[in-house]
Design a protein around this motif. Structure first.
Motif: not given
Lengths: 448, 367
Positions: A8, A33, A43, A78
């Motif tokens: 990340w 992450i 995420l 997400y």
């Protein structure tokens, strides 16, 4: 891909080069992450605004740079992360002189419903539950693959809830990205009802389908509840097809839960079914010893032995006995003597089972789902004959009631009929595994 | 974009949204209003990335379009117009021209493509109640919530339901306020925790509302809708303490007194209270004595006597002036009752004959 943090970081550097620093700090602060599975990167973002924004504005850019670093990545999900309680030692400086309300600390985690108290460390393993424990360990190693679903059954107070919650807590601790959820069937039913009332079925379905590990306690309460069973059935299929781990507990083997649809029964039996029988004496000793150590007092071996001997079966009763003995000890402030323990046992533990013939008949006819009266009647329907024979067998074997009195109590039958029935079951039991299981189940039910 | 709008409506929409528009953030676009004109509506959006608001008002749309302008500038400007009723807004390059009969103004715009998207929450099965009641519920407890977010669940307002009531509660662990508001229909949520800061803004926005407000909940987020106003707020993911257990079941001493008398005495006491805001409440039921004492070594001291109906044991207890008086705004009856259950136990304050409000306050440590 092991080091999410490093990965990340690299993505962030690329992003920072591409956009203005104001945009970067606003949208990428506190992102990370949490896991990666089958090419899907999850995420974590601080709020719904960031989620929307990343999804619409930067999704492709993020995906591209992730893919450059890790070619297997093909999608991003997400999730809004939970606000952590920030630990700070001192309270805000003002008005410290006021006392605090004795607000209870919250024990159960709302996210997953698990009680952190139930862990494998506090789980006492003995010969009686080692199979269940081993199955649980296998599930932990390969959730969703080994033993799916895991079905644990046993009487109340044998440690089912402890074991299944420990699985959840362990998976949560070792793989933080996995979504674990524990619920009782009652909660599931409530939720389902609410969703139906408010026409929110799709939300309800979504809610449960996102979990990686779903734990359902006391599944027997679903019996005769068609709608809930249907929902559970669909939920089961979705989770199962996606290799999500499902864990059930019940007080009976799925085949003996009455009022459960066959398609559900067969699914429940598809994985691993383990029984937690009542603890044997050695295990009871180990449990009492462990409980007393947990409470910070060591009991003498004689007392432990005596307790283990006098209290049969239920671990909850053992725990209760240990707790109240220790409480007495604290109040009196002196060592617990053998006499104290004897008195306690005498006053508190119910004498070993005294069971009325009527109760046995009720339990067994319930078990086979036939009318109680039909046992006493002269009917010779096949469905009735078998249970009637089993009743006679159990009354004779387990309760030592004489043949003539069994016959008389079950609708005035001849004692030779009773003898024949008992012999028949005794012989059948040697050949028929289902019968063994059934009788075992019934014995469990009677002892409860 | 080109629109014609009525000043009053525009001003009201701007005022509502202005409360939420972010200030001093590193992304300048957040301090702007997002104006979206289409289908004879002007949608004004603002957000601070914690709360989002969108207000729609009817306007005459001559040319649809989108523009972002600094919120504070445009809302102050529109408020400052006195005599004009009709306002024309038109974008030209990077500038928004505002014309009225008497003024001609242009405001520099902000890049609209950077304006965040306000999360949209579905309205299915939403729960609705009069805005006034909702605001009243929050107002009745919000002062008891913790400020700052050491424990997010304590710096939020808990909303649950119980039978035919919606129960609002807040506590900062020194005191606790609970208010029950009667509702017609049970909501679809079990419990929501609204951050105190956001609740404050929501209350301001709906303050004068007679209309119904409908509330919908999704994971981590809630939305309120009412008359063209849409507000979405983060909700806290946590557990509100189960405070029911700590409400004392019995009391050893009770006092019933007129609210106005108590407030007046406390006002006098405050003059002499020390840096700790300490008050001493002294109740001697047999002598029908209720005294409030405050001391300040540099100023002096004062004892106020109060008329009250007293019952039970003698007690002398120290309280923090501010914690003690905060709740009086929410006591709707003329007289109130104070119940004490001993030192170091919470004091219970209620309006006499009013079961809908409850306040618990902890005493101070006695030296």
């Amino acid at each position: 891909m092991t080091d999410y943090k490093q990965l990340w970081q690299k993505v962030l550097i690329e992003m920072e080069l591409g956009i203005s620093s104001a945009n970067f700090t606003t949208w990428f602060k506190d992102t990370r992450i949490v896991k990666e599975e089958g090419g899907v990167v999850v995420l974590s973002v601080p709020n719904a605004f960031v989620k929307e924004w990343l999804l619409t504005k930067y999704h492709n850019t993020i995906l591209r740079s992730l893919r450059n670093l890790e070619s297997s990545v093909h999608a991003i999900e997400y999730v809004v992360n939970k606000e952590e309680t920030r630990r700070r030692e001192e309270r805000p400086g003002r008005e410290t002189n006021t006392r605090e309300l004795p607000l209870p600390e919250v024990e159960v985690n709302k996210d997953d419903n698990l009680n952190p108290r139930y862990t494998f460390e506090s789980f006492v393993i003995g010969p009686f539950n080692e199979l269940a424990h081993a199955a649980a360990q296998a599930v932990i190693k390969k959730p969703g693959i080994m033993y799916n679903p895991l079905f644990i059954y046993g009487s109340t107070g044998h440690g089912k809830t402890h074991l299944i919650q420990a699985i959840g807590n362990h998976i949560k601790a070792t793989s933080p990205g996995k979504k674990v959820y524990y619920m009782t069937s009652e909660q599931f039913g409530q939720d389902c009802m609410n969703a139906l009332q408010h026409q929110k079925m799709n939300v309800f379905k979504e809610k449960y389908r996102k979990y990686d590990v779903l734990i359902v306690d006391d599944i027997q309460f679903f019996s005769d509840k068609q709608k809930f069973q249907e929902e559970l059935f669909h939920l089961f299929n979705t989770l199962y097809d996606n290799n999500r781990q499902i864990i059930f507990s019940s007080d009976k083997h799925p085949h003996f839960i009455t009022g459960l649809e066959d398609r559900l029964k067969s699914r429940l039996s598809a994985g691993m079914i383990v029984d937690i029988p009542p603890p044997d004496k050695e295990s009871r000793i180990a449990i009492i010893a462990a409980k007393s150590v947990q409470q910070g007092v060591a009991l003498s071996p004689e007392i432990i032995d005596y307790l283990a001997h006098s209290i049969n079966g239920n671990i909850r009763e053992l725990e209760g006995a240990v707790n109240s003995l220790l409480c007495q000890f604290e109040l009196k402030g002196k060592e617990i003597s053998m006499t104290d323990v004897r008195n306690y046992i005498k006053n508190n533990i119910k004498p070993k089972r005294i069971v009325a013939v009527k109760d046995v008949v009720r339990i067994i006819s319930d078990f086979y789902n036939i009318k109680e009266e039909s046992i006493y009647e002269k009917t010779r329907h096949k469905e009735v004959i078998r249970p009637r024979q089993i009743i006679m067998y159990i009354l004779r074997e387990d309760f030592n009631i004489s043949y003539p009195s069994i016959g008389q109590k079950l609708g005035g039958r001849d004692h030779t009929t009773v003898i024949h029935s008992c012999e028949k079951i005794k012989n059948d039991i040697k050949l028929d595994q289902t019968l063994v299981d059934e009788v075992g189940q019934i014995r469990n039910l009677i002892t409860v | 974009m080109k629109i014609e709008a009525i000043k009053g409506q525009l001003e009201e929409a701007f005022n509502k949204a202005d409360k939420i528009a972010g200030k001093n953030q590193n992304l300048p676009v957040l301090s702007g209003f997002y104006l979206d004109a289409r289908d004879n509506l002007l949608i004004v959006k603002a957000t601070n990335l914690d709360l989002g608001i969108s207000v729609s008002i009817p306007v005459k749309v001559i040319e649809p379009g989108i523009v972002v302008v600094p919120a504070h500038i445009i809302s102050s400007f529109v408020s400052s117009l006195v005599s004009d009723r009709n306002i024309t807004l038109q974008t030209k390059n990077q500038v928004l021209d505002i014309k009225t009969k008497t003024t001609k103004t242009s405001i520099n715009t902000l890049p609209s493509e950077e304006f965040p998207i306000i999360p949209e929450i579905g309205n299915d099965g939403a729960f609705s109640m009069p805005a006034r009641d909702f605001v009243f519920g929050i107002r009745s407890v919000i002062y008891a919530a913790a400020v700052g977010s050491i424990k997010p669940e304590l710096s939020s307002i808990s909303i649950t339901h119980e039978g035919e009531f919606l129960v609002f509660a807040a506590t900062d662990s020194f005191r606790l306020a609970e208010k029950k508001i009667k509702i017609k229909k049970a909501p679809h949520f079990k419990q929501i925790l609204v951050p105190q800061k956001n609740a404050l803004e929501i209350v301001k926005i709906f303050d004068r509302g007679d209309e119904e407000v409908s509330i919908s909940i999704e994971e981590h987020q809630m939305a309120l809708r009412s008359n063209g106003v849409y507000i979405t707020s983060r909700i806290i993911d946590g557990n509100f303490p189960d405070y029911r257990q700590i409400i004392p079941k019995e009391s050893k001493t009770t006092a019933v007194t007129l609210k106005q008398d108590l407030i007046a005495s406390l006002k006098t006491s405050l003059i002499f209270s020390d840096s700790m805001n300490q008050l001493i409440l002294r109740l001697v039921p047999k002598e029908k004595k209720f005294e409030i004492e405050s001391k300040n070594s540099t100023v002096g001291e004062s004892i106020q006597s109060l008329e009250a109906v007293l019952e039970g044991e003698d007690i002398s207890i120290n309280v923090n002036h501010r914690y003690f008086t905060d709740c009086f705004q929410s006591v709707m009856t003329d007289s109130l009752s104070l119940s004490f259950s001993g030192q170091a136990k919470p004091i219970v304050i209620r309006g006499v004959g009013d079961q809908s409000f409850l306040y618990l306050v902890m005493p101070m440590n006695q030296a």
